[in-house]
Design a protein around this motif. Structure first.
Motif, PDB file in Angstrom:
ATOM      1  N   ILE A 235       0.852  -1.190   0.000  1.00  0.00           N
ATOM      2  CA  ILE A 235       0.000   0.000   0.000  1.00  0.00           C
ATOM      3  C   ILE A 235       0.888   1.239   0.000  1.00  0.00           C
ATOM      4  CG2 ILE A 235      -1.751   1.262   1.305  1.00  0.00           C
ATOM      5  CD1 ILE A 235      -2.519  -1.546   2.489  1.00  0.00           C
ATOM      6  N   PHE A 236       0.718   2.052  -1.020  1.00  0.00           N
ATOM      7  CA  PHE A 236       1.493   3.288  -1.169  1.00  0.00           C
ATOM      8  C   PHE A 236       0.557   4.471  -0.925  1.00  0.00           C
ATOM      9  CE2 PHE A 236       3.708   0.120  -3.596  1.00  0.00           C
ATOM     10  CZ  PHE A 236       5.050   0.442  -3.488  1.00  0.00           C
ATOM     11  N   THR A 237       0.939   5.323   0.014  1.00  0.00           N
ATOM     12  CA  THR A 237       0.115   6.496   0.325  1.00  0.00           C
ATOM     13  C   THR A 237       0.814   7.813  -0.006  1.00  0.00           C
ATOM     14  OG1 THR A 237       0.930   6.330   2.599  1.00  0.00           O
ATOM     15  CG2 THR A 237      -1.245   5.378   2.132  1.00  0.00           C
ATOM     16  N   CYS A 238       2.158   7.851   0.129  1.00  0.00           N
ATOM     17  CA  CYS A 238       2.838   9.135  -0.097  1.00  0.00           C
ATOM     18  C   CYS A 238       4.236   8.953  -0.693  1.00  0.00           C
ATOM     19  CB  CYS A 238       2.914   9.936   1.197  1.00  0.00           C
ATOM     20  SG  CYS A 238       3.970   9.178   2.465  1.00  0.00           S
ATOM     21  N   THR A 239       4.526   7.770  -1.181  1.00  0.00           N
ATOM     22  CA  THR A 239       5.809   7.521  -1.840  1.00  0.00           C
ATOM     23  C   THR A 239       5.540   6.943  -3.223  1.00  0.00           C
ATOM     24  OG1 THR A 239       5.943   5.366  -0.727  1.00  0.00           O
ATOM     25  CG2 THR A 239       7.159   7.202   0.256  1.00  0.00           C
ATOM     26  N   PRO A 240       6.428   7.197  -4.174  1.00  0.00           N
ATOM     27  CA  PRO A 240       6.151   6.844  -5.580  1.00  0.00           C
ATOM     28  C   PRO A 240       6.252   5.347  -5.866  1.00  0.00           C
ATOM     29  CG  PRO A 240       8.311   7.888  -5.376  1.00  0.00           C
ATOM     30  CD  PRO A 240       7.674   7.982  -4.038  1.00  0.00           C
ATOM     31  N   PRO A 241       5.157   4.711  -6.255  1.00  0.00           N
ATOM     32  CA  PRO A 241       5.189   3.282  -6.566  1.00  0.00           C
ATOM     33  C   PRO A 241       6.074   2.948  -7.766  1.00  0.00           C
ATOM     34  CG  PRO A 241       3.028   4.233  -7.068  1.00  0.00           C
ATOM     35  CD  PRO A 241       3.788   5.270  -6.332  1.00  0.00           C
ATOM     36  N   ASN A 242       6.285   3.901  -8.663  1.00  0.00           N
ATOM     37  CA  ASN A 242       7.113   3.632  -9.843  1.00  0.00           C
ATOM     38  C   ASN A 242       8.560   3.291  -9.482  1.00  0.00           C
ATOM     39  OD1 ASN A 242       5.090   3.977 -11.669  1.00  0.00           O
ATOM     40  ND2 ASN A 242       5.606   6.075 -12.207  1.00  0.00           N
ATOM     41  N   GLU A 243       9.028   3.740  -8.337  1.00  0.00           N
ATOM     42  CA  GLU A 243      10.417   3.485  -7.969  1.00  0.00           C
ATOM     43  C   GLU A 243      10.654   2.038  -7.530  1.00  0.00           C
ATOM     44  OE1 GLU A 243      11.910   6.233  -5.141  1.00  0.00           O
ATOM     45  OE2 GLU A 243      11.621   7.984  -6.424  1.00  0.00           O
ATOM     46  N   GLU A 266       3.964  15.729   7.440  1.00  0.00           N
ATOM     47  CA  GLU A 266       3.042  15.542   8.551  1.00  0.00           C
ATOM     48  C   GLU A 266       2.006  14.495   8.166  1.00  0.00           C
ATOM     49  OE1 GLU A 266       3.433  18.666   7.124  1.00  0.00           O
ATOM     50  OE2 GLU A 266       5.041  19.229   8.501  1.00  0.00           O
ATOM     51  N   TYR A 267       1.458  13.802   9.179  1.00  0.00           N
ATOM     52  CA  TYR A 267       0.455  12.778   8.914  1.00  0.00           C
ATOM     53  C   TYR A 267      -0.787  13.408   8.296  1.00  0.00           C
ATOM     54  CZ  TYR A 267      -2.920   9.043   9.625  1.00  0.00           C
ATOM     55  OH  TYR A 267      -3.885   8.078   9.439  1.00  0.00           O
ATOM     56  N   CYS A 268      -1.261  12.821   7.216  1.00  0.00           N
ATOM     57  CA  CYS A 268      -2.445  13.329   6.509  1.00  0.00           C
ATOM     58  C   CYS A 268      -3.484  12.211   6.425  1.00  0.00           C
ATOM     59  CB  CYS A 268      -2.061  13.821   5.117  1.00  0.00           C
ATOM     60  SG  CYS A 268      -3.458  14.466   4.160  1.00  0.00           S
ATOM     61  N   ALA A 269      -4.486  12.253   7.282  1.00  0.00           N
ATOM     62  CA  ALA A 269      -5.498  11.204   7.350  1.00  0.00           C
ATOM     63  C   ALA A 269      -6.296  11.109   6.056  1.00  0.00           C
ATOM     64  CB  ALA A 269      -6.428  11.457   8.530  1.00  0.00           C
ATOM     65  N   ASP A 270      -6.553  12.249   5.412  1.00  0.00           N
ATOM     66  CA  ASP A 270      -7.344  12.248   4.182  1.00  0.00           C
ATOM     67  C   ASP A 270      -6.686  11.397   3.107  1.00  0.00           C
ATOM     68  OD1 ASP A 270      -9.218  13.884   5.325  1.00  0.00           O
ATOM     69  OD2 ASP A 270      -8.450  15.732   4.433  1.00  0.00           O
ATOM     70  N   VAL A 271      -5.362  11.482   3.020  1.00  0.00           N
ATOM     71  CA  VAL A 271      -4.629  10.704   2.020  1.00  0.00           C
ATOM     72  C   VAL A 271      -4.701   9.223   2.354  1.00  0.00           C
ATOM     73  CG1 VAL A 271      -2.375  10.304   0.975  1.00  0.00           C
ATOM     74  CG2 VAL A 271      -3.080  12.624   1.561  1.00  0.00           C
ATOM     75  N   VAL A 272      -4.482   8.891   3.613  1.00  0.00           N
ATOM     76  CA  VAL A 272      -4.514   7.492   4.054  1.00  0.00           C
ATOM     77  C   VAL A 272      -5.884   6.875   3.795  1.00  0.00           C
ATOM     78  CG1 VAL A 272      -4.305   5.960   6.039  1.00  0.00           C
ATOM     79  CG2 VAL A 272      -2.720   7.881   5.771  1.00  0.00           C
ATOM     80  N   ASN A 273      -6.937   7.646   4.077  1.00  0.00           N
ATOM     81  CA  ASN A 273      -8.293   7.124   3.957  1.00  0.00           C
ATOM     82  C   ASN A 273      -8.758   6.956   2.519  1.00  0.00           C
ATOM     83  OD1 ASN A 273      -8.742   6.893   6.731  1.00  0.00           O
ATOM     84  ND2 ASN A 273      -9.362   9.044   6.906  1.00  0.00           N
ATOM     85  N   LYS A 274      -7.978   7.443   1.577  1.00  0.00           N
ATOM     86  CA  LYS A 274      -8.334   7.242   0.171  1.00  0.00           C
ATOM     87  C   LYS A 274      -8.262   5.763  -0.220  1.00  0.00           C
ATOM     88  CE  LYS A 274      -6.875  11.793  -1.581  1.00  0.00           C
ATOM     89  NZ  LYS A 274      -8.073  12.147  -2.365  1.00  0.00           N
ATOM     90  N   ILE A 275      -7.482   4.994   0.543  1.00  0.00           N
ATOM     91  CA  ILE A 275      -7.375   3.556   0.284  1.00  0.00           C
ATOM     92  C   ILE A 275      -8.201   2.821   1.326  1.00  0.00           C
ATOM     93  CG2 ILE A 275      -5.823   1.595   0.094  1.00  0.00           C
ATOM     94  CD1 ILE A 275      -3.622   3.553  -0.665  1.00  0.00           C
ATOM     95  N   THR A 276      -9.314   2.248   0.891  1.00  0.00           N
ATOM     96  CA  THR A 276     -10.232   1.599   1.817  1.00  0.00           C
ATOM     97  C   THR A 276      -9.855   0.128   2.026  1.00  0.00           C
ATOM     98  OG1 THR A 276     -11.746   0.877   0.075  1.00  0.00           O
ATOM     99  CG2 THR A 276     -12.073   3.104   0.988  1.00  0.00           C
ATOM    100  N   CYS A 277     -10.370  -0.440   3.095  1.00  0.00           N
ATOM    101  CA  CYS A 277     -10.160  -1.858   3.352  1.00  0.00           C
ATOM    102  C   CYS A 277     -10.795  -2.696   2.248  1.00  0.00           C
ATOM    103  CB  CYS A 277     -10.743  -2.235   4.715  1.00  0.00           C
ATOM    104  SG  CYS A 277     -10.391  -3.939   5.201  1.00  0.00           S
ATOM    105  N   ASP A 278     -11.953  -2.282   1.765  1.00  0.00           N
ATOM    106  CA  ASP A 278     -12.615  -2.989   0.662  1.00  0.00           C
ATOM    107  C   ASP A 278     -11.695  -3.064  -0.551  1.00  0.00           C
ATOM    108  OD1 ASP A 278     -14.944  -3.495   2.035  1.00  0.00           O
ATOM    109  OD2 ASP A 278     -16.007  -1.738   1.257  1.00  0.00           O
ATOM    110  N   HIS A 279     -11.031  -1.963  -0.851  1.00  0.00           N
ATOM    111  CA  HIS A 279     -10.134  -1.897  -2.006  1.00  0.00           C
ATOM    112  C   HIS A 279      -9.019  -2.934  -1.881  1.00  0.00           C
ATOM    113  CE1 HIS A 279      -7.388   0.822  -4.702  1.00  0.00           C
ATOM    114  NE2 HIS A 279      -7.553  -0.387  -5.190  1.00  0.00           N
ATOM    115  N   VAL A 280      -8.380  -2.965  -0.727  1.00  0.00           N
ATOM    116  CA  VAL A 280      -7.256  -3.884  -0.521  1.00  0.00           C
ATOM    117  C   VAL A 280      -7.741  -5.330  -0.499  1.00  0.00           C
ATOM    118  CG1 VAL A 280      -5.398  -4.545   1.055  1.00  0.00           C
ATOM    119  CG2 VAL A 280      -5.975  -2.126   0.728  1.00  0.00           C
TER     120      VAL A 280
END
Length: 288
Positions: A235-243, A266-280
């Motif tokens: 799960i990638f939230t703030c680092t580039p998956p292409n690398e 800084e921790y950003c909950a909005d970004v983290v919550n973009k990936i739901t448990c259903d998605h994973v």
């Protein structure tokens, strides 16, 4: 040929750098942090960075490959002589880097192009870390695998491991739905194990190696999974998956706008919550 590698930083970065060992010929010395020493193969002469200044002082190397952007690592170059330097060094109190490594360091914290340009290059980069690493040596990356020490182990077919930790530097890496995911996986009949700190790094490697699947963020565990050929859902939230070069083992899960949030300090909950448990969970059920 005598070769010195200076790569001390995050353990995951050390692991993914070991793919170079498939190409380098000669006597290899590697300066790194103490916790990384057990990971490196026995044919490498490993030096603890705490003692590196004394151990390499006045030594001569045919090639020095300096891959860290921290001053204490890059300064080590000043204590040896060499024929060829590739990577970072310190000049007039500032960390700089050779042109040979510009495609990688131009995107980083020590970029000579400035923060705006380096961020743009980072967002538009389509190549994995290994591509840039091999390019700095005039080589072509062709899927060369990691070369680390892997303890004897046996895959446990029904075992799923989960690594919730991602370090403190980038707190937004921390996905917050692993507990919910674990419940669903247990309900499907899987044995679910949360990974934890081990005194011996090789015990941690074994924990991952014997797992059938791994769920994690962009962390050391991801690279150990690649080394041990463990199918991984990352799960990638703030680092580039292409690398990350996936070696056919990683399902990368990220939001469509991830590049708008790269390396948030800084921790950003909005970004983290973009990936739901259903998605994973749905990704797992579809691909496994």
């Amino acid at each position: 040929m005598n070769i010195l590698i200076i790569k001390t930083g995050a353990s995951g970065d050390v692991v993914r750098t070991t793919c170079l060992l498939t190409k380098l010929k000669g006597n290899i010395w590697w300066v790194t942090k103490k916790e990384n020493i057990p990971l490196l193969p026995s044919f490498v002469n490993v030096i603890d960075i705490k003692y590196a200044t004394v151990e390499i002082k006045n030594s001569h190397f045919d090639v020095v490959l300096s891959l860290d952007d921290e001053p204490n690592s890059a300064t080590l170059v000043n204590h040896v002589s060499y024929d060829i330097l590739i990577g970072s060094y310190v000049s007039n109190g500032k960390v700089k880097y050779t042109d040979s490594c510009s495609s990688w360091f131009d995107m980083g914290l020590i970029s000579r192009l400035g923060i705006e340009k380096s961020n743009y290059l980072k967002k538009t980069n389509t190549h994995c870390y290994q591509y840039h690493l091999f390019r700095s040596l005039g080589l072509k990356f062709d899927g060369e695998e990691y070369q680390i020490t892997i303890p004897r182990h046996k895959k446990v077919n029904n075992l799923i491991s989960i690594e919730t930790r991602c370090g403190e530097r980038w707190p937004t890496k921390q996905w917050n739905k692993f507990d919910e995911l674990a419940i669903r996986l247990k309900n499907d009949g899987y044995e679910v194990r949360f990974l934890h700190q081990r005194e011996n790094m090789l015990d941690y490697v074994k924990d991952i190696a014997e797992s059938r699947y791994l769920f994690c963020g962009d962390s050391l565990s991801l690279h150990l999974a690649l080394a041990t050929k463990t199918k991984t859902f990352a799960i990638f939230t703030c680092t580039p998956p292409n690398e990350i070069y996936d070696y056919g083992l990683v399902e990368k899960i990220f939001s469509s706008d991830i590049y708008d949030y790269l390396y948030i300090k800084e921790y950003c909950a909005d970004v983290v919550n973009k990936i739901t448990c259903d998605h994973v969970y749905d990704k797992f059920k579809t691909i496994k």
